[in-house]
Design a protein around this motif. Sequence first.
Motif, mmCIF file in Angstrom:
data_model
loop_
_atom_site.group_PDB
_atom_site.id
_atom_site.type_symbol
_atom_site.label_atom_id
_atom_site.label_comp_id
_atom_site.label_asym_id
_atom_site.label_seq_id
_atom_site.Cartn_x
_atom_site.Cartn_y
_atom_site.Cartn_z
ATOM 1 N N UNK A 1 18.567 -18.965 20.257
ATOM 2 C CA UNK A 1 17.816 -17.745 21.186
ATOM 3 C C UNK A 1 18.344 -18.228 22.247
ATOM 4 N N UNK A 2 18.359 -20.019 22.507
ATOM 5 C CA UNK A 2 18.934 -19.888 23.795
ATOM 6 C C UNK A 2 20.203 -19.701 23.883
ATOM 7 N N UNK A 3 20.899 -20.186 22.901
ATOM 8 C CA UNK A 3 22.580 -20.156 23.484
ATOM 9 C C UNK A 3 22.736 -18.652 23.235
ATOM 10 N N UNK A 4 22.231 -17.861 22.650
ATOM 11 C CA UNK A 4 22.520 -16.371 22.570
ATOM 12 C C UNK A 4 22.232 -15.718 24.032
ATOM 13 N N UNK A 5 21.692 -16.354 24.571
ATOM 14 C CA UNK A 5 21.121 -15.313 25.613
ATOM 15 C C UNK A 5 22.246 -16.308 27.029
ATOM 16 N N UNK A 6 22.177 -17.459 26.816
ATOM 17 C CA UNK A 6 23.708 -18.261 27.495
ATOM 18 C C UNK A 6 25.068 -17.276 27.503
ATOM 19 N N UNK B 1 3.891 -18.532 30.826
ATOM 20 C CA UNK B 1 5.733 -18.578 31.107
ATOM 21 C C UNK B 1 6.279 -17.705 31.777
ATOM 22 N N UNK B 2 4.900 -16.076 31.577
ATOM 23 C CA UNK B 2 5.771 -14.540 32.785
ATOM 24 C C UNK B 2 5.614 -14.559 33.801
ATOM 25 N N UNK B 3 4.500 -15.197 34.211
ATOM 26 C CA UNK B 3 4.132 -15.429 35.726
ATOM 27 C C UNK B 3 5.261 -16.877 36.632
ATOM 28 N N UNK B 4 5.446 -17.984 35.759
ATOM 29 C CA UNK B 4 6.301 -18.606 36.086
ATOM 30 C C UNK B 4 7.849 -17.982 36.419
ATOM 31 N N UNK B 5 8.308 -16.918 35.297
ATOM 32 C CA UNK B 5 9.417 -16.068 35.938
ATOM 33 C C UNK B 5 8.616 -15.041 37.188
ATOM 34 N N UNK B 6 7.844 -14.896 36.909
ATOM 35 C CA UNK B 6 7.651 -14.069 38.381
ATOM 36 C C UNK B 6 7.550 -14.759 39.689
ATOM 37 N N UNK B 7 6.710 -16.113 39.758
ATOM 38 C CA UNK B 7 6.838 -16.630 40.433
ATOM 39 C C UNK B 7 9.109 -16.768 41.661
ATOM 40 N N UNK C 1 20.788 -18.944 40.800
ATOM 41 C CA UNK C 1 20.840 -19.430 39.175
ATOM 42 C C UNK C 1 20.245 -19.979 38.610
ATOM 43 N N UNK C 2 19.132 -20.520 39.872
ATOM 44 C CA UNK C 2 17.611 -21.793 39.316
ATOM 45 C C UNK C 2 16.293 -20.169 38.428
ATOM 46 N N UNK D 1 16.230 -19.293 30.418
ATOM 47 C CA UNK D 1 17.177 -19.314 29.293
ATOM 48 C C UNK D 1 16.396 -20.884 28.978
ATOM 49 N N UNK D 2 15.421 -21.087 29.500
ATOM 50 C CA UNK D 2 14.693 -22.063 29.249
ATOM 51 C C UNK D 2 13.514 -21.313 28.150
#
Lengths: 206, 188
Positions: free
Chosen positions: A167-172, B52-58, B134-135, B141-142
């Motif tokens: 999943x991670x590499x697919x996103x990249x 997790x979603x709130x982290x992305x929202x922040x 980029x952040x 991705x994480x």
Amino acid sequence: MSPDTRRELISRSILAGGLALATSLHAAEDAAARVEAAVRAEDAAGADALRALFEVERLAEVAYRQVLRSGVLAAGARRAARALLAHEQAHVGVLGAWLRAAGGRRPAPSAMDAPAAANVLAAHHVSGSLQNLRSEHEALRLLIAVEAAAERAYSRAVSRLRDPVRLGVSLEMMACDAQHATVLSELLYPGDVSRAVPGAFVPETR
Amino acid sequence: MTAPESAASSTRGRLLRSSGAGLAASAVLLSGCGGKSSRPGAPRIGGADAARLNGLLDLKHRTIGAYTAGIPLLAGGTLSAAQRFLGQELSHADELSGLVKRTGAVADRPSDSYDFGHPRSAVAVLRLLHAAETAQLAAYIAVIPRLVPGASRAAAASILADDAQHVAVLRSALALDPVPSAFVTGRE
């Protein structure tokens, strides 16, 4: 700034990334090694998603090759296309490794000939042909359409894959192909950011 | 340079008044920004995803703050691009808020202010925006692989891909290779 000057700047900046390109190829090898070392069994939907990704990225590789071979691209667009082709080749490499790890058979690199590519274009609802490209405009529009097909395939795959590494590499790779579309649009419509980044969501599903 | 949240609406209001018709698209998106849930009938998302979603929202709120604060220092094509991207970031925030709400949790609000240092030139603003975008890429991705269900991952991925396009344009504006790697990690 004239469109030609802008195109030249874009292609020069891409060329200047030659070292970064070599780095990205090493990154591809690392990514493939990571995934092979962590073999995960995807369910049927995930395995189908991997095959679909491989097919569309192979299509992209064939499309860039054919466009470059056609001779319709000016120097700046040609340099950009070569750089983007290298990315597509890296994607194909990783996806092929995943298919092998998942027990699938990876098709030989030359397996996608022109008729096969035409079928895949049609299957992904991409109008146009890789044969008899008549202009740079036509070629770039076709490449943009192929990148859009890739985005749709990645979107489906992301919802179906289970292994977090894949999943991670697919996103990249998905993010990279989205950037490809932006670069190609900038070549086709210099300075028009509404074309380079047309929507808030890629692919646009809303 | 800070972007006081309390005046999120007044800041955006000033932006609209000072920038005229060029922000028409952003105005439409601003009026739609209310965190309403998207896609009625979509599957409920697990509660574990809320944080997790709130982290992305922040991060998204912070990026919106960066665009809002930095746009006055831009001009020409980069101004047009930043205005367009601000509108898209607002749409992203709306979508993320909707996803959070589907977990049953409360979507995070923007902070009262953000510290963006003191960029004093267009180039400095572009670097700030590039860093913010980029952040986001790295965070998405994480986080995305850990989201359940798959529809949430696809929704977040569509935002990631758009932010990646923002990065490509910003890199071009900074005379950098717009797509330096086949694998976009956010660390390019």
